[in-house]
Design a protein around this motif. Sequence first.
Motif, PDB file in Angstrom:
ATOM      1  N   ILE A 172       0.873  -1.182   0.000  1.00  9.06           N
ATOM      2  CA  ILE A 172       0.000   0.000   0.000  1.00  9.06           C
ATOM      3  C   ILE A 172       0.903   1.223   0.000  1.00  9.06           C
ATOM      4  N   THR A 183      -7.233   2.970  -1.212  1.00  8.46           N
ATOM      5  CA  THR A 183      -5.799   2.691  -1.167  1.00  8.46           C
ATOM      6  C   THR A 183      -5.251   2.549  -2.573  1.00  8.46           C
ATOM      7  N   ALA A 205      -3.024   5.727   1.180  1.00 10.37           N
ATOM      8  CA  ALA A 205      -4.365   5.412   1.666  1.00 10.37           C
ATOM      9  C   ALA A 205      -5.032   6.702   2.126  1.00 10.37           C
TER      10      ALA A 205
END
Length: 160
Positions: free
Chosen positions: A91, A105, A94
């Motif tokens: 990730i 995300t 986000a």
Amino acid sequence: MAVDELDTRILRLMIDQPRTSVREYARLLGIARGTLQARIDRLERAGVITGTGPVLSPAALGHPVLAFVHIEVTQGRLDEVGDALAEVPEIVEAFSITGGGDLLTRVVARDNGHLEDVIQRLISLPGVVRTRTEMALRERVPHRMLPLVESVGRAVRAGR
């Protein structure tokens, strides 16, 4: 913070030539090095300039797949899920959002199988109700700030 014409010229130069020295920026802009440094310091304090590190390519790091994963969260658990997302290296961004979901995300992966593994990890996080994934096919407008900087500078010059 309003940026004036000189700030706009400084930011444009820093974006176009990020590896240039402050001394060279001052020479190119025709201003004193101290004036330039004071302007840069002010822009940093105001949060306009947020970093100076290199921009990295996930694809060049072996993660060419890009997806946007919407995450729906159990009420009252947004902070907990947000903290857990920070522990997932794939990730890269986000955001809390409005609309269809609670979090959005930006996820990178080595391939589609790896992306599925990441999504399964997200689904297993406490507080995650469901996810919805959208795959990016091709970047149409790369991340950029210069057009915005120039627009703000024009507005300041026009007195808006």
